[in-house]
Design a protein around this motif. Structure first.
Motif: not given
Length: 188
Positions: A5-6, A176, A178
């Motif tokens: 999940s981010l 990003e 995660w």
């Protein structure tokens, strides 16, 4: 791999572009110009980053460095653990002997990818120097390898995945973090 999940986007498109511009300037400054420099992107995401660095260097110096692509699949120290590694093109269509080579990758983590890239690179000749440029250094080194040029240092937990998204391979430019849920099944 477990579910992911981010957690956070730590660089957007503008921040990625600024980092590439800064790294290009640092490469030029360190090498006292662009003559004799060649960029070799490690497949996959190192390749478009290397192309962008070449674009920036050319815009600054009016000299476009050679750009190559390096697939390290068969040089990895975990090669025997993979049933069928995904092969990508290796294209080093210039003489690396005596050149200042800048290896380019997206994320520096354990250092094993870079070690494999060094092994692959020497199959093409003996460069004058080998330097390393990465978009992200996330720490957790297992080998004595460090980057000469870093877009962003991103301290991260081993349970996290730091991802560089880069066009044209991805639909955006971003970095990003995660979160990996190892309890969701599968392996990381």
């Amino acid at each position: 791999m477990g579910n992911a999940s981010l957690k956070a986007q730590i660089m957007d498109e503008r921040a990625v572009d600024r980092a590439i511009t800064r790294i290009a300037h640092e490469i030029i400054e360190h090498n006292e110009g662009a003559e004799g420099i060649a960029l070799v992107g490690i497949q996959r995401r190192g390749v478009p980053i290397a192309e962008r660095l070449a674009d920036k260097i050319e815009a600054i110096e009016n000299v476009r460095p050679n750009v190559g692509k390096l697939d390290i699949s068969f040089y990895r120290d975990d090669f025997s653990q993979h049933v069928a590694p995904v092969r990508h093109a290796t294209e080093v269509l210039f003489d690396i002997n005596g050149a200042d080579i800048v290896l380019v990758d997206d994320v520096l983590y354990t250092g094993r990818t870079v070690r494999s890239a060094l092994d692959a690179l020497v199959d093409f000749g003996r460069p004058k120097t080998v330097q390393l440029a990465v978009m992200v250094d996330r720490g957790h080194r297992e080998l004595p390898i460090r980057a000469d040029y870093v877009g962003k240092n991103v301290p991260s937990a081993k349970e996290e995945d730091v991802r560089v998204c880069i066009e044209p391979l991805d639909d955006k430019d971003a970095v990003e973090i995660w979160a990996i849920d190892k309890n969701a099944g599968g392996e990381q």
